[in-house]
Write a protein that holds these residues in place. Sequence first.
Motif, mmCIF file in Angstrom:
data_model
loop_
_atom_site.group_PDB
_atom_site.id
_atom_site.type_symbol
_atom_site.label_atom_id
_atom_site.label_comp_id
_atom_site.label_asym_id
_atom_site.label_seq_id
_atom_site.Cartn_x
_atom_site.Cartn_y
_atom_site.Cartn_z
ATOM 1 N N PRO A 1 4.337 33.790 -16.278
ATOM 2 C CA PRO A 1 3.116 34.046 -16.872
ATOM 3 C C PRO A 1 1.797 34.223 -16.139
ATOM 4 C CG PRO A 1 4.345 32.055 -17.623
ATOM 5 C CD PRO A 1 4.955 32.376 -16.282
ATOM 6 N N TYR A 2 1.892 33.864 -14.925
ATOM 7 C CA TYR A 2 0.855 34.278 -13.715
ATOM 8 C C TYR A 2 0.958 35.629 -13.308
ATOM 9 C CZ TYR A 2 0.675 29.003 -14.004
ATOM 10 O OH TYR A 2 0.550 27.486 -14.158
ATOM 11 N N SER A 3 1.942 36.109 -12.815
ATOM 12 C CA SER A 3 1.855 37.302 -12.118
ATOM 13 C C SER A 3 2.415 38.500 -12.806
ATOM 14 C CB SER A 3 2.598 37.055 -10.614
ATOM 15 O OG SER A 3 4.209 37.130 -11.113
ATOM 16 N N GLY A 4 3.107 38.083 -13.791
ATOM 17 C CA GLY A 4 4.013 38.963 -14.611
ATOM 18 C C GLY A 4 5.289 39.656 -14.064
ATOM 19 N N ARG A 5 5.398 39.134 -12.872
ATOM 20 C CA ARG A 5 6.698 39.683 -12.221
ATOM 21 C C ARG A 5 8.018 38.879 -12.936
ATOM 22 N NH1 ARG A 5 6.639 38.426 -6.029
ATOM 23 N NH2 ARG A 5 6.033 36.298 -7.001
ATOM 24 N N THR A 6 9.051 39.697 -12.815
ATOM 25 C CA THR A 6 10.246 39.285 -13.365
ATOM 26 C C THR A 6 11.195 38.512 -12.517
ATOM 27 O OG1 THR A 6 11.646 41.211 -12.928
ATOM 28 C CG2 THR A 6 10.130 40.991 -14.957
ATOM 29 N N GLY A 7 12.022 37.565 -13.288
ATOM 30 C CA GLY A 7 13.040 36.589 -12.306
ATOM 31 C C GLY A 7 14.232 37.891 -11.964
ATOM 32 N N ALA A 8 14.523 38.758 -12.842
ATOM 33 C CA ALA A 8 15.655 39.631 -12.685
ATOM 34 C C ALA A 8 15.339 40.503 -11.201
ATOM 35 C CB ALA A 8 15.565 40.727 -13.778
ATOM 36 N N GLU A 9 14.233 40.817 -10.812
ATOM 37 C CA GLU A 9 13.739 41.520 -9.857
ATOM 38 C C GLU A 9 13.370 40.546 -8.652
ATOM 39 O OE1 GLU A 9 10.494 43.982 -10.990
ATOM 40 O OE2 GLU A 9 11.689 45.472 -12.042
ATOM 41 N N ASN A 10 13.125 39.206 -8.869
ATOM 42 C CA ASN A 10 12.981 38.360 -7.625
ATOM 43 C C ASN A 10 13.890 37.084 -8.031
ATOM 44 O OD1 ASN A 10 10.286 39.346 -6.725
ATOM 45 N ND2 ASN A 10 10.263 39.813 -8.798
ATOM 46 N N PRO A 11 15.245 36.956 -7.820
ATOM 47 C CA PRO A 11 15.919 35.873 -8.243
ATOM 48 C C PRO A 11 16.004 34.869 -6.769
ATOM 49 C CG PRO A 11 17.159 37.732 -7.302
ATOM 50 C CD PRO A 11 15.667 38.067 -7.248
ATOM 51 N N THR A 12 15.064 34.891 -5.980
ATOM 52 C CA THR A 12 15.217 33.908 -5.050
ATOM 53 C C THR A 12 14.809 32.609 -5.052
ATOM 54 O OG1 THR A 12 14.863 35.849 -3.522
ATOM 55 C CG2 THR A 12 14.727 33.614 -2.437
ATOM 56 N N VAL A 13 15.596 31.523 -4.646
ATOM 57 C CA VAL A 13 15.039 30.082 -4.733
ATOM 58 C C VAL A 13 15.156 29.552 -3.403
ATOM 59 C CG1 VAL A 13 15.607 27.942 -5.827
ATOM 60 C CG2 VAL A 13 15.850 30.058 -7.223
ATOM 61 N N PHE A 14 13.926 28.756 -2.974
ATOM 62 C CA PHE A 14 13.977 28.271 -1.437
ATOM 63 C C PHE A 14 14.206 26.810 -1.825
ATOM 64 C CE2 PHE A 14 10.755 31.828 -1.645
ATOM 65 C CZ PHE A 14 11.494 32.633 -0.653
ATOM 66 N N ALA A 15 14.707 26.261 -0.701
ATOM 67 C CA ALA A 15 14.767 24.804 -0.671
ATOM 68 C C ALA A 15 13.580 24.062 -0.427
ATOM 69 C CB ALA A 15 15.709 24.372 0.559
ATOM 70 N N GLY A 16 13.268 22.950 -0.742
ATOM 71 C CA GLY A 16 11.927 22.201 -0.378
ATOM 72 C C GLY A 16 12.286 20.639 -0.750
ATOM 73 N N LEU A 17 11.055 20.026 -0.464
ATOM 74 C CA LEU A 17 10.937 18.555 -0.592
ATOM 75 C C LEU A 17 9.654 18.172 -1.041
ATOM 76 C CD1 LEU A 17 12.504 17.053 2.566
ATOM 77 C CD2 LEU A 17 13.317 16.936 0.227
ATOM 78 N N VAL A 18 9.494 17.354 -1.915
ATOM 79 C CA VAL A 18 8.205 16.645 -2.460
ATOM 80 C C VAL A 18 8.199 15.309 -1.727
ATOM 81 C CG1 VAL A 18 6.777 15.789 -4.111
ATOM 82 C CG2 VAL A 18 8.016 17.931 -4.481
ATOM 83 N N ILE A 19 7.127 15.086 -0.960
ATOM 84 C CA ILE A 19 6.899 13.758 -0.460
ATOM 85 C C ILE A 19 5.814 12.872 -1.019
ATOM 86 C CG2 ILE A 19 6.418 12.389 1.893
ATOM 87 C CD1 ILE A 19 8.647 14.460 1.904
ATOM 88 N N SER A 20 6.430 11.753 -1.575
ATOM 89 C CA SER A 20 5.090 11.036 -2.235
ATOM 90 C C SER A 20 5.029 9.637 -1.851
ATOM 91 C CB SER A 20 5.548 11.083 -3.784
ATOM 92 O OG SER A 20 4.707 10.405 -4.554
ATOM 93 N N ASN A 21 3.883 8.957 -1.786
ATOM 94 C CA ASN A 21 3.700 7.691 -1.479
ATOM 95 C C ASN A 21 2.310 7.120 -2.284
ATOM 96 O OD1 ASN A 21 4.243 5.336 0.195
ATOM 97 N ND2 ASN A 21 2.380 5.922 1.011
ATOM 98 N N SER A 22 2.395 5.915 -2.408
ATOM 99 C CA SER A 22 1.479 5.087 -3.149
ATOM 100 C C SER A 22 1.050 3.941 -2.049
ATOM 101 C CB SER A 22 1.756 4.481 -4.233
ATOM 102 O OG SER A 22 0.621 3.833 -4.759
ATOM 103 N N GLU A 23 -0.434 4.128 -1.950
ATOM 104 C CA GLU A 23 -0.936 2.786 -0.982
ATOM 105 C C GLU A 23 -1.572 1.716 -1.974
ATOM 106 O OE1 GLU A 23 -2.693 5.325 2.869
ATOM 107 O OE2 GLU A 23 -4.171 4.697 1.179
ATOM 108 N N THR A 24 -1.400 1.902 -3.173
ATOM 109 C CA THR A 24 -2.155 1.039 -4.193
ATOM 110 C C THR A 24 -1.063 0.431 -5.241
ATOM 111 O OG1 THR A 24 -2.881 3.225 -5.450
ATOM 112 C CG2 THR A 24 -4.467 2.313 -4.048
ATOM 113 N N GLY A 25 0.047 0.441 -4.971
ATOM 114 C CA GLY A 25 1.053 -0.322 -5.795
ATOM 115 C C GLY A 25 1.564 0.506 -6.807
#
Length: 385
Positions: free
Chosen positions: A203-227
């Motif tokens: 919806p943002y760029s209009g590019r298609t997944g058929a032409e750009n099927p790459t998926v990258f590895a990643g991590l989300v690091i999350s922490n709370s200091e306030t409980g």
Amino acid sequence: MVSSLLTPTRARSSERNLRNADLPDLVVRLDSQQRRKVDVVAPASAIRAQGGMLVVEEAERRISASGVTSVAGAYEPTGVCESGIAEKLGVPLVYLRRMRAEAPHLYDANVNEWLGRDGRKFLVRALSSGDGGVGQARAFLSNGYKIIDNFDVLTAVLDGVRQAGVHVDIKSCDLSDQRMYVRLTAPEICGYAPYLLRNYRSPYSGRTGAENPTVFAGLVISNSETGCGSLSMTPQLTVQVCDNGVTMTKDVVRAVHLGAKLDEGRVQWSEDTQRKTLAVYTAQARDTVRRFLDRDYVEASIREIEKVSGAPVADVEETIKSVSKTLRFTEEQRKGIFDHFIRGGDLTAGGVLHAVTSYAQAVPDPDDAHELGALGIRAMELAAA
């Protein structure tokens, strides 16, 4: 005109929040908080409300490298701190907030009455103003709460990544009163998802997944200091065509904030204690990176998602309504997800996954955005069912 729902949330900040910031911006904010933090364990008898502020007697002086300096004892409670006060004292949160906003004298009387009847000790996490003004009470917690600061987490994780020998990019950094979120991607570790993305258009760029099927590895690091939650490291697949983050919540690695009772007084860790604590988090981060930033893990995750993603969605509006009701999305979120689903053009359960993770990028509140994005796979499963 492009709808605001189709505009990714760019880097923005407020007095306390950061959204889609870069690493240097986050480091500056965390460093400022580290220098101004005031953590005090005090008995209920040494804590009081005054004029809607929280006053902690033990916080009125502290020892620094330059000697004994004055620290304002009055702190303005954040929403997170108010939640802690309400929960610990058994006062309805809605009523507590109304008293503080409309009748501070009643707020003071109620908080002080219940504190006066309480024999426990509490940890108050605060920030001094830095200029002698009123500070900020960030959290009201049990004295058994284990402090894991965001700055330490960030330092340990980046060191763990370095030790693992994996190149990562810092995709985005978010910070709120509740949590810190750091999103990492590994551009050299990827897989291909042509089946998952065959019908999808960003919806943002209009590019298609058929032409750009790459998926990258990643991590989300999350922490709370306030409980507001544990330190967590969660694998996340980043879809190249749209930057959607598919969070694999079932594989999250957590470290909870529970420890031994803290002694009364100002909480100040020795260098030796800090060094040992950081070593534990660094090792955990290193092992997590090696486990999840791995091509076999990425490909296995893609195959698992694709087992469900192809289920067709016949009644789009009813499906989005049903999913939203089950997952308790707000009406605004439901509309946003529906809009992204239609514009994404993928009329399958996978399209629902894309819509949720795509819309999450446009949500301005860091906590709402991450909570919503983490439900992408669950939304897909519900749509398929």
